[in-house]
Every structure is written in structure tokens, then in C-alpha cells.
Design a protein around this motif. Structure first.
Motif, PDB file in Angstrom:
ATOM      1  N   LEU A  24      12.474   9.595  -3.039  1.00 45.24           N
ATOM      2  CA  LEU A  24      11.854   9.340  -4.138  1.00 45.24           C
ATOM      3  C   LEU A  24      13.222   9.059  -5.182  1.00 45.24           C
ATOM      4  CD1 LEU A  24       9.232  10.390  -6.567  1.00 45.24           C
ATOM      5  CD2 LEU A  24      10.164  12.601  -6.140  1.00 45.24           C
ATOM      6  N   LEU A  25      12.650   8.478  -6.237  1.00 52.04           N
ATOM      7  CA  LEU A  25      13.183   7.159  -7.075  1.00 52.04           C
ATOM      8  C   LEU A  25      12.947   8.008  -8.324  1.00 52.04           C
ATOM      9  CD1 LEU A  25      16.174   6.011  -8.332  1.00 52.04           C
ATOM     10  CD2 LEU A  25      14.836   4.172  -8.705  1.00 52.04           C
ATOM     11  N   ILE A  26      13.937   8.916  -8.979  1.00 57.16           N
ATOM     12  CA  ILE A  26      13.233   9.484 -10.674  1.00 57.16           C
ATOM     13  C   ILE A  26      14.337   8.378 -11.038  1.00 57.16           C
ATOM     14  CG2 ILE A  26      13.138  11.368 -11.752  1.00 57.16           C
ATOM     15  CD1 ILE A  26      13.099  13.469  -9.792  1.00 57.16           C
ATOM     16  N   GLU A  27      13.944   7.754 -12.254  1.00 55.23           N
ATOM     17  CA  GLU A  27      14.580   6.773 -12.905  1.00 55.23           C
ATOM     18  C   GLU A  27      14.753   7.373 -14.236  1.00 55.23           C
ATOM     19  OE1 GLU A  27      15.082   2.268 -12.030  1.00 55.23           O
ATOM     20  OE2 GLU A  27      13.502   2.600 -13.801  1.00 55.23           O
ATOM     21  N   VAL A  79      10.911   3.071  -1.196  1.00 57.92           N
ATOM     22  CA  VAL A  79      11.369   4.040  -1.991  1.00 57.92           C
ATOM     23  C   VAL A  79       9.602   3.917  -3.127  1.00 57.92           C
ATOM     24  CG1 VAL A  79      12.927   3.763  -4.478  1.00 57.92           C
ATOM     25  CG2 VAL A  79      13.791   3.149  -1.957  1.00 57.92           C
ATOM     26  N   GLU A  80       9.794   4.841  -3.448  1.00 59.13           N
ATOM     27  CA  GLU A  80       8.700   5.277  -4.653  1.00 59.13           C
ATOM     28  C   GLU A  80       9.413   5.788  -6.280  1.00 59.13           C
ATOM     29  OE1 GLU A  80       5.197   5.341  -6.202  1.00 59.13           O
ATOM     30  OE2 GLU A  80       5.831   5.146  -3.923  1.00 59.13           O
ATOM     31  N   ARG A  81       8.847   4.771  -6.968  1.00 58.67           N
ATOM     32  CA  ARG A  81      10.473   4.751  -8.009  1.00 58.67           C
ATOM     33  C   ARG A  81       9.111   5.682  -9.430  1.00 58.67           C
ATOM     34  NH1 ARG A  81      10.592   3.210 -13.462  1.00 58.67           N
ATOM     35  NH2 ARG A  81       8.893   1.892 -12.804  1.00 58.67           N
ATOM     36  N   LYS A  82       9.659   6.050  -9.566  1.00 56.99           N
ATOM     37  CA  LYS A  82       9.324   7.079 -10.735  1.00 56.99           C
ATOM     38  C   LYS A  82      10.137   7.344 -11.997  1.00 56.99           C
ATOM     39  CE  LYS A  82       5.505   8.537  -8.328  1.00 56.99           C
ATOM     40  NZ  LYS A  82       3.631   7.777  -8.753  1.00 56.99           N
ATOM     41  N   SER A  83       9.746   7.190 -13.726  1.00 59.87           N
ATOM     42  CA  SER A  83       9.716   6.991 -14.512  1.00 59.87           C
ATOM     43  C   SER A  83       9.795   8.764 -15.420  1.00 59.87           C
ATOM     44  CB  SER A  83       9.656   6.591 -15.961  1.00 59.87           C
ATOM     45  OG  SER A  83       7.748   6.849 -15.920  1.00 59.87           O
ATOM     46  N   VAL A  84      10.373   9.323 -15.399  1.00 60.95           N
ATOM     47  CA  VAL A  84      10.103  11.035 -15.753  1.00 60.95           C
ATOM     48  C   VAL A  84       8.840  11.158 -16.414  1.00 60.95           C
ATOM     49  CG1 VAL A  84      10.724  13.333 -17.413  1.00 60.95           C
ATOM     50  CG2 VAL A  84      12.981  11.426 -16.216  1.00 60.95           C
ATOM     51  N   ASN A  85       8.198  10.388 -16.805  1.00 61.12           N
ATOM     52  CA  ASN A  85       7.133  11.134 -17.339  1.00 61.12           C
ATOM     53  C   ASN A  85       6.006  10.641 -16.381  1.00 61.12           C
ATOM     54  OD1 ASN A  85       7.755  11.550 -20.006  1.00 61.12           O
ATOM     55  ND2 ASN A  85       7.486   9.347 -21.072  1.00 61.12           N
ATOM     56  N   ASP A  86       6.228   9.510 -15.842  1.00 59.66           N
ATOM     57  CA  ASP A  86       5.070   9.001 -15.349  1.00 59.66           C
ATOM     58  C   ASP A  86       5.427   9.969 -13.421  1.00 59.66           C
ATOM     59  OD1 ASP A  86       3.506   8.246 -12.938  1.00 59.66           O
ATOM     60  OD2 ASP A  86       5.074   6.234 -12.037  1.00 59.66           O
ATOM     61  N   ILE A 133       0.493  -1.081   0.487  1.00 62.62           N
ATOM     62  CA  ILE A 133       0.246   0.055   0.038  1.00 62.62           C
ATOM     63  C   ILE A 133       0.944   1.271   0.017  1.00 62.62           C
ATOM     64  CG2 ILE A 133      -1.703   1.130   1.088  1.00 62.62           C
ATOM     65  CD1 ILE A 133      -2.133  -1.380   2.440  1.00 62.62           C
ATOM     66  N   VAL A 134       2.616   1.267   1.178  1.00 62.36           N
ATOM     67  CA  VAL A 134       3.180   2.615   1.107  1.00 62.36           C
ATOM     68  C   VAL A 134       4.023   1.918   0.722  1.00 62.36           C
ATOM     69  CG1 VAL A 134       4.198   3.942   3.058  1.00 62.36           C
ATOM     70  CG2 VAL A 134       2.423   3.020   2.991  1.00 62.36           C
ATOM     71  N   GLY A 135       4.783   2.727  -0.641  1.00 64.54           N
ATOM     72  CA  GLY A 135       6.225   1.860  -1.079  1.00 64.54           C
ATOM     73  C   GLY A 135       5.698   1.661  -2.731  1.00 64.54           C
ATOM     74  N   ASP A 136       7.237   1.242  -3.232  1.00 67.03           N
ATOM     75  CA  ASP A 136       7.255   0.275  -4.754  1.00 67.03           C
ATOM     76  C   ASP A 136       7.813  -0.421  -3.937  1.00 67.03           C
ATOM     77  OD1 ASP A 136       5.364   1.578  -6.122  1.00 67.03           O
ATOM     78  OD2 ASP A 136       6.491   2.657  -6.672  1.00 67.03           O
ATOM     79  N   TYR A 137       9.099   0.014  -3.423  1.00 72.46           N
ATOM     80  CA  TYR A 137      10.320  -0.864  -2.871  1.00 72.46           C
ATOM     81  C   TYR A 137      10.603  -0.857  -1.508  1.00 72.46           C
ATOM     82  CZ  TYR A 137      10.966  -1.911  -7.651  1.00 72.46           C
ATOM     83  OH  TYR A 137      11.200  -1.929  -9.052  1.00 72.46           O
ATOM     84  N   ILE A 138      10.930  -1.734  -0.505  1.00 69.70           N
ATOM     85  CA  ILE A 138      11.660  -1.096   1.137  1.00 69.70           C
ATOM     86  C   ILE A 138      12.564  -1.778   0.936  1.00 69.70           C
ATOM     87  CG2 ILE A 138      10.471  -1.934   3.118  1.00 69.70           C
ATOM     88  CD1 ILE A 138       8.178  -0.486   1.448  1.00 69.70           C
ATOM     89  N   LEU A 139      13.275  -1.436   1.380  1.00 69.07           N
ATOM     90  CA  LEU A 139      15.296  -1.682   1.181  1.00 69.07           C
ATOM     91  C   LEU A 139      16.114  -1.553   2.941  1.00 69.07           C
ATOM     92  CD1 LEU A 139      16.074   1.050  -0.990  1.00 69.07           C
ATOM     93  CD2 LEU A 139      15.172  -0.950  -1.961  1.00 69.07           C
ATOM     94  N   THR A 140      14.773  -1.748   3.613  1.00 70.95           N
ATOM     95  CA  THR A 140      15.759  -2.146   5.346  1.00 70.95           C
ATOM     96  C   THR A 140      13.827  -1.418   5.804  1.00 70.95           C
ATOM     97  OG1 THR A 140      15.673   0.732   5.720  1.00 70.95           O
ATOM     98  CG2 THR A 140      17.541  -1.074   4.390  1.00 70.95           C
TER      99      THR A 140
END
Length: 233
Positions: free
Chosen positions: A75-78, A42-49, A30-37
Motif C-alpha cells: 500500500l503506497l500512501i502518497e 502496489v495499490e497507490r492512494k493519496s491521503v484523501n483517497d 483488476i488487481v493493483g495499480d502498479y505491478i513491479l515484479t
């Protein structure tokens, strides 16, 4: 290990993480795209997204959720691995960021000072960053990650059961909810006391405070009145 939202498996990043011999745990988050620890989400976004998320107001809500449940929201901008990173910089940074996204990112950082923003030239670069962040950190727990935001989901389901057409116009309602400081707890109070978005934009912090509280009042005021160089009131 890294806990990954199942919707992220449409991109190549989970596979690249796996090739680094990091255990990938797919979950419906529900919260985030990647849980590292236990503390890094992390919430990942492409530039268009990223552009679309700013326009819809979805990104603000996503960062707000991460900040509520995790000590270090990211916030990860990929960028696209199939194109030159330099070309992407020229096309997207110059055209979009300096014209639109830059000020939005500044306002986002003003609202959430603990947010960190990572720029990755490709999914491979993202996997390298994740590997570095995880060093000497505790492993995340799947059950704990799954439990984050369950009350938000319940509230959203309750909101969906309410028919907004009986009282409000949906488009202004969606616009209102995209404004930092406006949420499902206070948007009806605003709609019952403020004539339109323009009137809201002209209100002072003191005028907003009785409706939404001081913190939300400051966020709303700064959204309409701050430039990237301005400070929070």
C-alpha cells in the motif's frame, strides 16, 4: 518494466517512472495499480483517497485481492507534490491519522500481516521507491498480470445481475460488505441470520464461525472489538 493500470495515467507517477528509463506498460488491471515484479503489487492512494477508501471499505477488498494473487502486496500512501510534505504531515497525520486512519491501518495490518505500507512525500519519491524495489528482481509479465482477478470480476458481474432490491436494503448491504471478513460469498448468509449490524457487532467468534468460517469470524470479531493495541483472538 512496470505494468501500470491505465487509470493511473491521470496522475504524474507513470511519467516520472518513464523518465527513469523504466518501460511503462499500460494495462487495465483488476488487481493493483502498479505491478513491479511477479511478486510485488502496489495499490497507490493519496491521503484523501485513503480516507475515502477506508470509509467505503474498498481498501480492504483491494488489499485482500492483492494478498490473494501476490506474495508481496504494498500500500503506497502518497502526499501531494505541490505542497510541503511537512505541512501535509501536520494537517493530515495529526488531524486524520491519529483520529481515524491510525486504528484502521493497524486493523488492516492485523488482517493482512504480509502487507507493507510505503509513505511517499511526492510522486517523485514514489518513483524512487519503485526503482529501488525492482533492483535485482524479475520483470513482471503483462498477460499474467491481466489474468489476476478475472474470476473476481466474473463473480462481481454475477452479483450485479442479481437485483438486491428484491430482498435486501442496499445501504446496510454496502455497510456489511465494508466489514473485514465479510465478502460476496458470505454476506447473504449473514443478512439471513443476523438482525442488524449492532447484533453482528455483539456476536462472539464461536457464534460467527458456523455462518462464515473461523478466519472470517475472527476478522469480523476483531473489527468490532479490537483496539490498536489488541491482538488477534
Amino acid at each position: 518494466k512496470i505494468i501500470v493500470d491505465v487509470r493511473e495515467f491521470r496522475c504524474s507517477l507513470p511519467l516520472l517512472i518513464h523518465t527513469k528509463e523504466i518501460n511503462v506498460k499500460p494495462c487495465t488491471l483488476i488487481v493493483g495499480d502498479y505491478i513491479l515484479t511477479p511478486t510485488h503489487c502496489v495499490e497507490r492512494k493519496s491521503v484523501n483517497d485513503l480516507i475515502q477508501s477506508f470509509k467505503s471499505g474498498r481498501l480492504y477488498n483491494q488489499v485482500e485481492s492483492m494478498s490473494t494473487y501476490y506474495k508481496q502486496p504494498i500500500l503506497l500512501i502518497e502526499f501531494n507534490q505541490d505542497k510541503s510534505f511537512l505541512l501535509q504531515v501536520i494537517l493530515h497525520i495529526l488531524i486524520y491519522i491519529f483520529k481515524y486512519i491510525q486504528s484502521k491501518i493497524v486493523l488492516l495490518l492485523l488482517a493482512f500481516p504480509n502487507l507493507k505500507i510505503l509513505w511517499a512525500s511526492s510522486p517523485y519519491a514514489s518513483s524512487e521507491m519503485f526503482d529501488d524495489i525492482k533492483k535485482s528482481q524479475k520483470e513482471p509479465d503483462e498477460q499474467e498480470a491481466l489474468s489476476k482477478g478475472t474470476e473476481l470480476l466474473e463473480k462481481n458481474n454475477q452479483e450485479k445481475s442479481y437485483n438486491p432490491y428484491t430482498q435486501y436494503n442496499v445501504t446496510p448491504q454496502e455497510m456489511l460488505l465494508s466489514i473485514p471478513g465479510v465478502n460476496y460469498k458470505n454476506y447473504r448468509i449473514i443478512m439471513n441470520n443476523v438482525e442488524n449490524i449492532y447484533e453482528l457487532s455483539q456476536m462472539t467468534v464461536d457464534q460467527l464461525n458456523p455462518l462464515v468460517g473461523i478466519e472470517s469470524a475472527r476478522l469480523i470479531y476483531n473489527f468490532f472489538n479490537s483496539t490498536p493495541k489488541d491482538k488477534l483472538v
